[in-house]
Design a protein around this motif. Structure first.
Motif, PDB file in Angstrom:
ATOM      1  N   ALA A 113      27.294  96.288  44.871  1.00 22.15           N
ATOM      2  CA  ALA A 113      26.860  97.507  44.177  1.00 22.15           C
ATOM      3  C   ALA A 113      25.514  97.291  43.498  1.00 22.15           C
ATOM      4  CB  ALA A 113      27.916  97.931  43.165  1.00 22.15           C
ATOM      5  N   ALA A 114      25.328  96.099  42.915  1.00 21.33           N
ATOM      6  CA  ALA A 114      24.053  95.785  42.269  1.00 21.33           C
ATOM      7  C   ALA A 114      22.905  95.732  43.270  1.00 21.33           C
ATOM      8  CB  ALA A 114      24.158  94.457  41.522  1.00 21.33           C
ATOM      9  N   HIS A 115      23.250  95.483  44.524  1.00 22.12           N
ATOM     10  CA  HIS A 115      22.246  95.472  45.595  1.00 22.12           C
ATOM     11  C   HIS A 115      22.196  96.812  46.328  1.00 22.12           C
ATOM     12  CE1 HIS A 115      22.364  91.164  44.830  1.00 22.12           C
ATOM     13  NE2 HIS A 115      21.296  91.033  45.597  1.00 22.12           N
ATOM     14  N   GLY A 116      22.807  97.843  45.760  1.00 22.19           N
ATOM     15  CA  GLY A 116      22.740  99.170  46.346  1.00 22.19           C
ATOM     16  C   GLY A 116      23.643  99.396  47.531  1.00 22.19           C
ATOM     17  N   VAL A 117      24.675  98.566  47.694  1.00 19.33           N
ATOM     18  CA  VAL A 117      25.589  98.681  48.832  1.00 19.33           C
ATOM     19  C   VAL A 117      26.962  99.137  48.345  1.00 19.33           C
ATOM     20  CG1 VAL A 117      26.758  97.452  50.699  1.00 19.33           C
ATOM     21  CG2 VAL A 117      24.371  96.901  50.145  1.00 19.33           C
ATOM     22  N   GLY A 118      27.432 100.243  48.842  1.00 21.73           N
ATOM     23  CA  GLY A 118      28.741 100.739  48.465  1.00 21.73           C
ATOM     24  C   GLY A 118      29.849 100.074  49.275  1.00 21.73           C
ATOM     25  N   THR A 119      31.016  99.954  48.679  1.00 25.72           N
ATOM     26  CA  THR A 119      32.189  99.380  49.344  1.00 25.72           C
ATOM     27  C   THR A 119      33.415 100.215  48.978  1.00 25.72           C
ATOM     28  OG1 THR A 119      32.575  97.868  47.492  1.00 25.72           O
ATOM     29  CG2 THR A 119      31.267  97.034  49.349  1.00 25.72           C
ATOM     30  N   ARG A 120      34.543  99.883  49.573  1.00 26.78           N
ATOM     31  CA  ARG A 120      35.768 100.632  49.255  1.00 26.78           C
ATOM     32  C   ARG A 120      36.990  99.737  49.404  1.00 26.78           C
ATOM     33  NH1 ARG A 120      36.515 106.453  51.772  1.00 26.78           N
ATOM     34  NH2 ARG A 120      34.945 106.796  50.156  1.00 26.78           N
ATOM     35  N   VAL A 121      37.935  99.918  48.474  1.00 29.16           N
ATOM     36  CA  VAL A 121      39.265  99.336  48.583  1.00 29.16           C
ATOM     37  C   VAL A 121      40.193 100.450  49.031  1.00 29.16           C
ATOM     38  CG1 VAL A 121      41.189  98.295  47.336  1.00 29.16           C
ATOM     39  CG2 VAL A 121      38.838  97.560  46.850  1.00 29.16           C
ATOM     40  N   TYR A 122      40.801 100.305  50.202  1.00 30.79           N
ATOM     41  CA  TYR A 122      41.602 101.385  50.766  1.00 30.79           C
ATOM     42  C   TYR A 122      43.015 101.434  50.208  1.00 30.79           C
ATOM     43  CZ  TYR A 122      38.339 103.272  54.137  1.00 30.79           C
ATOM     44  OH  TYR A 122      37.284 103.921  54.710  1.00 30.79           O
ATOM     45  N   TYR A 123      43.667 100.305  50.143  1.00 35.58           N
ATOM     46  CA  TYR A 123      45.076 100.278  49.761  1.00 35.58           C
ATOM     47  C   TYR A 123      45.265  99.265  48.634  1.00 35.58           C
ATOM     48  CZ  TYR A 123      44.945 102.104  54.521  1.00 35.58           C
ATOM     49  OH  TYR A 123      44.617 102.807  55.651  1.00 35.58           O
ATOM     50  N   PRO A 124      45.065  99.679  47.367  1.00 34.11           N
ATOM     51  CA  PRO A 124      45.170  98.742  46.247  1.00 34.11           C
ATOM     52  C   PRO A 124      46.576  98.214  46.017  1.00 34.11           C
ATOM     53  CG  PRO A 124      44.888 100.989  45.459  1.00 34.11           C
ATOM     54  CD  PRO A 124      44.666 101.027  46.928  1.00 34.11           C
ATOM     55  N   LEU A 125      47.576  98.900  46.582  1.00 31.52           N
ATOM     56  CA  LEU A 125      48.960  98.442  46.502  1.00 31.52           C
ATOM     57  C   LEU A 125      49.597  98.537  47.884  1.00 31.52           C
ATOM     58  CD1 LEU A 125      50.259 100.217  43.266  1.00 31.52           C
ATOM     59  CD2 LEU A 125      49.752  97.775  43.523  1.00 31.52           C
TER      60      LEU A 125
END
Length: 400
Positions: free
Chosen positions: A329-341
């Motif tokens: 995120a600090a490098h301007g790249v988005g990510t996602r966690v799909y299934y936290p559980l």
């Protein structure tokens, strides 16, 4: 397929004295539809709205889309329906799954894997997943089979296909139905056989962010069994046979396919291979650039030489998941966690959560997976930006 190499600027640390602007952000969600896609959608609306036939669901465009997809999937029949979730329910209903039956699904995955089983009155049994690939663990699946087990529903997950040859053998040996949730896997294959074509019934989803996503809900079921196909067609339209309206042969549901969406998908079908190839180029870059980090604790599934990967989501695993997400995120790249559980830990599935032994693979996958940007509009420079940032993270203290 070669991506367009569009540089996003000189690294800021190349000239630390210069106040260089930050590179543009690379968000996780894919861009909004292109002008060309909007034009195709408007054309589809106009075509259907002005057609003298005035059929808005399950018309000739839906039939043509089904026909053209049969060849791609190498199956005898394709049946369009209202959504991926509806498709799973239709598949279970067509296979005769009902109250009191047990259906084994992966503990790590999308919520409809469990809710579709409950929708037909059956009991979801959550089996563990393989630690690296995050797909259904075949050995754990067999351990959870009981006299009440009626079906197995493996789901291809992120870039990995489930071990369909082993699951086909298990289902045949134990006389169980098999539904292949290939919702994300259009374009993937194993041993030259397309995803979705391995089981009694397979499923592709057209939800907007899927590889052949459209401007709304929709899906198709795939089958080589004429009787299953006939039953699915009845069930998707309230038990009607498509010939005489108002004659309901059995209790079905409303899971009909929209003619505007069918026209839109037909207009885009010819360019699907190109879009898949652009996604594949990003996946190939990720595989090559991140492979050296496996020894440092980054799990990047190895698909093997006879597999064409799923091209929906590219997810890595690491015990430093949250720190890596913050770094990107600090490098301007988005990510996602799909299934936290895992599914067995969600409140709605609590009554079925302790069905059998622990599921360490699913727990690990939920705690460690992180999805990276992947869509057909990405450039090679953007893909490099992601992997450069990941490499810089793992070069940090204590992570090399």
């Amino acid at each position: 397929m070669t991506l367009i190499d569009q540089s996003y600027g000189t690294p800021a640390d190349a000239h630390p004295a210069l106040p260089l602007p930050a590179p543009p952000a690379l968000p996780y969600p894919p861009p909004v539809p292109t002008d060309e896609e909007r034009a195709l959608l408007l054309d589809a609306f106009h075509e259907v709205a002005t057609d003298p036939d005035q059929t808005f669901v399950l018309g000739r465009r839906t039939a043509e889309l089904e026909r053209r997809l049969r060849g791609r999937a190498q199956v005898a029949d394709v049946i369009a329906c209202g959504s991926g979730t509806g498709g799973l329910i239709l598949a279970l209903r067509a296979l005769g799954v009902g109250p009191g039956d047990e259906v084994i699904v992966p503990a790590f995955g999308a919520e409809p894997l469990g809710s579709s089983v409950l929708a037909v009155g059956a009991i979801p049994v959550f089996a563990d997943v393989e630690p690296d690939t995050m797909v259904l663990d075949v050995a754990d699946t067999e351990r959870r089979i009981t006299p009440r087990t009626r079906a197995i529903v493996p789901a291809h997950t992120f870039q990995s296909m489930a071990d369909m040859p082993a699951l086909v053998e298990l289902a045949a040996r134990r006389r169980l139905a098999l539904v292949e949730d290939a919702a994300i896997a259009m374009g993937a294959s194993l041993h030259g056989r397309p995803a979705g074509s391995w089981a009694d019934l397979g499923l592709y989803s057209f939800f907007p962010v899927k590889p052949f996503g459209m401007a709304g809900e929709g899906a198709v079921l795939l089958s080589d069994d004429p009787e299953l196909s006939r039953t699915v067609r009845l069930l998707r339209d309230h038990g009607q046979d498509g010939v005489r309206r108002g004659i309901h042969h059995e209790q079905g549901i409303d899971s009909r396919f929209d003619e505007v969406q069918a026209a839109y998908q037909l207009a885009r079908l010819g360019s699907l291979d190109g879009r898949l190839a652009r996604r594949r180029a990003v996946v190939d870059h990720y595989d090559e650039a991140l492979a050296p980090l496996r020894s440092g604790g980054l799990v990047v599934p190895d698909q093997g030489p006879d597999t064409s990967p799923c091209l929906y989501v590219y997810a890595v695993q690491t015990e430093y998941r949250d720190e890596l997400a913050a770094h990107l995120a600090a490098h301007g790249v988005g990510t996602r966690v799909y299934y936290p559980l895992p599914l067995n830990r969600l409140p709605q599935f609590a009554p079925y959560a302790e069905h059998g032994p622990a599921r360490p693979g699913a727990d690990q996958a939920s705690a460690r997976h992180l999805a990276l940007p992947l869509h057909q509009h990405m450039t090679l420079a953007q893909a490099r930006r992601v992997t450069d940032a990941i490499r810089s993270f793992f070069a940090g203290p204590g992570r090399s």
